[in-house]
Design a protein around this motif. Structure first.
Motif, PDB file in Angstrom:
ATOM      1  N   LEU A 164      14.902 -10.077  29.714  1.00  0.00           N
ATOM      2  CA  LEU A 164      13.825 -11.143  29.075  1.00  0.00           C
ATOM      3  C   LEU A 164      12.294 -10.142  29.805  1.00  0.00           C
ATOM      4  CD1 LEU A 164      12.082 -13.953  29.195  1.00  0.00           C
ATOM      5  CD2 LEU A 164      12.268 -14.086  31.523  1.00  0.00           C
ATOM      6  N   LEU A 165      12.308  -8.867  30.855  1.00  0.00           N
ATOM      7  CA  LEU A 165      11.382  -8.299  30.979  1.00  0.00           C
ATOM      8  C   LEU A 165      10.886  -7.466  29.881  1.00  0.00           C
ATOM      9  CD1 LEU A 165      11.200  -8.142  34.794  1.00  0.00           C
ATOM     10  CD2 LEU A 165       9.554  -9.204  33.494  1.00  0.00           C
ATOM     11  N   GLU A 166      11.719  -6.867  29.445  1.00  0.00           N
ATOM     12  CA  GLU A 166      11.821  -6.033  28.336  1.00  0.00           C
ATOM     13  C   GLU A 166      11.513  -6.484  26.699  1.00  0.00           C
ATOM     14  OE1 GLU A 166      16.192  -4.042  28.015  1.00  0.00           O
ATOM     15  OE2 GLU A 166      15.538  -2.924  29.574  1.00  0.00           O
ATOM     16  N   ARG A 167      11.815  -8.155  26.828  1.00  0.00           N
ATOM     17  CA  ARG A 167      11.174  -8.914  25.621  1.00  0.00           C
ATOM     18  C   ARG A 167       9.816  -8.873  25.995  1.00  0.00           C
ATOM     19  NH1 ARG A 167      15.070 -10.143  22.295  1.00  0.00           N
ATOM     20  NH2 ARG A 167      13.711 -10.681  20.628  1.00  0.00           N
ATOM     21  N   LEU A 168       9.098  -9.241  27.687  1.00  0.00           N
ATOM     22  CA  LEU A 168       8.189 -10.111  27.210  1.00  0.00           C
ATOM     23  C   LEU A 168       7.091  -8.867  27.500  1.00  0.00           C
ATOM     24  CD1 LEU A 168       6.659 -12.351  28.210  1.00  0.00           C
ATOM     25  CD2 LEU A 168       7.670 -11.860  30.876  1.00  0.00           C
TER      26      LEU A 168
END
Length: 239
Positions: free
Chosen positions: A67-71
């Motif tokens: 999630l953080l990589e996409r966010l």
């Protein structure tokens, strides 16, 4: 995604960056309990564990890392946008559309254009010089120049020039045939040049003295449209 989730995602990103709820709370300026609640609420709404917690450390789970990589790119863009707003603060820029009667555009605006454009090089100024008193809001203008008597009750207005006075004029040849008027009502017996605005209305000449206003429904053999350069009104009066 609802608006609350956007704030919760920002909190999650801060916790993951610091690997600490307390450090994230300090950066965000909120209580540690609020940070914990935001992350827990986000995890509950998504149905996945995003942070692995122990008494000594905090780390993103596999789902949290994904999630953080996409966010991160989206949060970076938000940061850039906010920084741009702060940088532009106090430095006007963008499009500015004005509507003004032609006499106001010529007498009040035109002499100041050079200085204005030098002071505010990032503004793209568009001036619609027309005498129809266009609806400023409906037609998408940012501001307009209006005569005091043309102001709507809900308009926010500031004075931009001194009181303006008009003059009733005619050629010497005309007054060789007709007497010089001594009172505005005398104009009812004269061959006046009428003016039609772009909205279709005919202008009746307006007078004021000692607080008393008088409108004269003049008549005459000639009706002209909006004033342009060279002015057909002045040319017709001279002839």
């Amino acid at each position: 995604m609802n608006r609350n989730q956007l704030a919760q995602l920002a909190v999650l990103s801060t916790v993951a960056a610091h690997r600490s709820f307390r450090a994230a709370a300090k950066e965000l300026g909120i209580a540690p309990s609020a940070v914990s609640h935001a992350v827990s609420t986000l995890e509950e709404s998504l149905g996945v564990r995003l942070l692995a917690r122990t008494t000594r450390s905090v780390a993103p789970t596999e789902e949290g890392i994904l999630l953080l990589e996409r966010l991160r790119p989206a949060l970076d863009e938000i940061g850039v946008a906010l920084a741009a707003v702060v940088e532009a603060k106090g430095q006007p820029s963008g499009n500015l559309r004005l509507t003004a009667p032609r006499f106001a555009a010529d007498l009040l605006i035109a002499p100041r254009l050079g200085e204005f454009l030098s002071l505010y090089p990032d503004i793209k100024l568009e001036i619609a010089d027309e005498d129809g008193f266009t609806d400023i809001v409906r037609e998408g203008f940012d501001a307009g120049v209006r005569l005091e008597e043309s102001l709507e009750a809900d308009m926010i207005a500031v004075k931009i020039g001194p009181p303006m006075r008009g003059a009733i004029v005619a050629s010497p040849g005309y007054f060789e045939q007709f007497p010089i008027p001594q009172h505005p009502r005398d104009l009812l017996r004269h061959r006046c040049i009428r003016r039609r605005f772009s909205n279709g209305t005919l202008y009746n000449w307006e007078f004021e003295k000692d607080g008393q206003e008088l409108t004269i429904p003049i008549d005459g053999p000639l009706i002209l449209g909006e004033d342009r350069q060279p002015s057909p009104l002045r040319s017709a009066a001279r002839d």
